[in-house]
Design a protein around this motif. Structure first.
Motif, PDB file in Angstrom:
ATOM      1  N   GLU A 244       7.306  33.759 -47.964  1.00 37.65           N
ATOM      2  CA  GLU A 244       6.227  33.439 -47.044  1.00 37.65           C
ATOM      3  C   GLU A 244       4.864  33.540 -47.714  1.00 37.65           C
ATOM      4  O   GLU A 244       3.857  33.092 -47.148  1.00 37.65           O
ATOM      5  CB  GLU A 244       6.276  34.368 -45.826  1.00 37.65           C
ATOM      6  CG  GLU A 244       7.465  34.128 -44.909  1.00 37.65           C
ATOM      7  CD  GLU A 244       7.350  34.896 -43.612  1.00 37.65           C
ATOM      8  OE1 GLU A 244       6.219  35.362 -43.296  1.00 37.65           O
ATOM      9  OE2 GLU A 244       8.359  35.038 -42.903  1.00 37.65           O
TER      10      GLU A 244
ATOM     11  N   HIS B  53      -1.291  37.277 -40.286  1.00 32.99           N
ATOM     12  CA  HIS B  53      -0.375  38.418 -40.257  1.00 32.99           C
ATOM     13  C   HIS B  53      -1.128  39.723 -40.000  1.00 32.99           C
ATOM     14  O   HIS B  53      -0.718  40.789 -40.444  1.00 32.99           O
ATOM     15  CB  HIS B  53       0.394  38.505 -41.575  1.00 32.99           C
ATOM     16  CG  HIS B  53       1.255  37.304 -41.832  1.00 32.99           C
ATOM     17  ND1 HIS B  53       0.819  36.216 -42.550  1.00 32.99           N
ATOM     18  CD2 HIS B  53       2.526  36.999 -41.435  1.00 32.99           C
ATOM     19  CE1 HIS B  53       1.772  35.304 -42.607  1.00 32.99           C
ATOM     20  NE2 HIS B  53       2.825  35.751 -41.944  1.00 32.99           N
TER      21      HIS B  53
ATOM     22  N   GLY C 243       0.187  27.896 -42.642  1.00 34.82           N
ATOM     23  CA  GLY C 243       1.567  27.443 -42.498  1.00 34.82           C
ATOM     24  C   GLY C 243       1.700  25.983 -42.138  1.00 34.82           C
ATOM     25  O   GLY C 243       2.657  25.601 -41.439  1.00 34.82           O
TER      26      GLY C 243
END
Length: 230
Positions: free
Chosen positions: A6, A53, A119
């Motif tokens: 990721e 995050h 993303g």
């Protein structure tokens, strides 16, 4: 901790995309080149990754609370900072402004880095390819299309030499050149007059002829021709 995949792929994509855009600027000898564009893209990607995050590193100690985060605030902060960086590569010299395309490429590179961090790799890759096509492909096309060259011409001669002033004006009086008179000044010691013009012409080679004529003019004590470029 986040899984390595990721982190690796967004970072790698941001580095490659930033390098692709920066390579074109480096090839053209611009002040913000290969490394600068990579750093802009990479930093934007890392900051967006950190923002997306945020619950992992900020709220582990209060798991029972429902906290809403807004990654778009990080995007706003990144673009504000990049705006200052872009302003640093834009330089005004007399009538001419240089660095606008480089500033736009830095802005675009930051956006691509944020897309990788958010993303959205497909959108980011598409943006990088389109940007490269615009910088390279359209530059080649524009070189084949007749265009007007804009330049600033600065000439100086001895103070009070009206004949030299008239001969300089005659040299610069090219048909359809769009000559515009600009700044008037004196040299630091007051011995020379300084005049600046803005000059537009269809044939760039004509600037070479003008430079030659000014060099051969005995009354001219100095001159500078600065073509506009991005």
């Amino acid at each position: 901790m986040l899984p390595w995949y990721e982190l690796v792929w967004p970072i790698a994509g941001a580095v490659v995309a930033g390098g692709l855009i920066g390579l074109e600027r480096e090839w053209r000898g611009r002040p913000a080149g290969f490394r600068t564009h990579i750093l802009v893209s990479l930093s934007s990607c890392l900051l967006m990754l950190a923002a997306l995050h945020q619950p992992i590193w900020a709220f582990d100690n209060i798991p029972a609370d429902n906290i809403m985060t807004d990654p778009t605030r990080m995007a706003h902060g990144i673009l504000t900072g990049i705006g200052f960086l872009c302003a640093g590569v834009i330089v005004r010299q007399g009538f001419s402004i240089h660095g606008l395309t480089t500033a736009a490429s830095l802005w675009m590179t930051a956006a691509i880095g944020m897309l990788f961090g958010a993303g959205l790799p497909v959108v980011a890759i598409t943006g990088a390819i389109v940007t490269a096509v615009i910088l390279v492909g359209l530059k080649l096309i524009s070189s084949l299309v007749p265009s007007r060259v804009t330049a600033e011409i600065r000439v100086e001669w001895k103070r009070g030499d009206r004949q030299a002033a008239e001969r300089v004006q005659s040299i610069l009086s090219v048909p359809k050149a769009g000559l515009r008179s600009g700044r008037y000044a004196l040299s630091a010691d007051g011995a020379h007059e300084v005049r600046c013009w803005r000059f537009r012409i269809n044939d760039r080679s004509r600037l070479t002829q003008i430079a030659s004529d000014l060099s051969n003019e005995p009354g001219v004590t100095g001159f500078e021709i600065s073509p506009h470029d991005d």
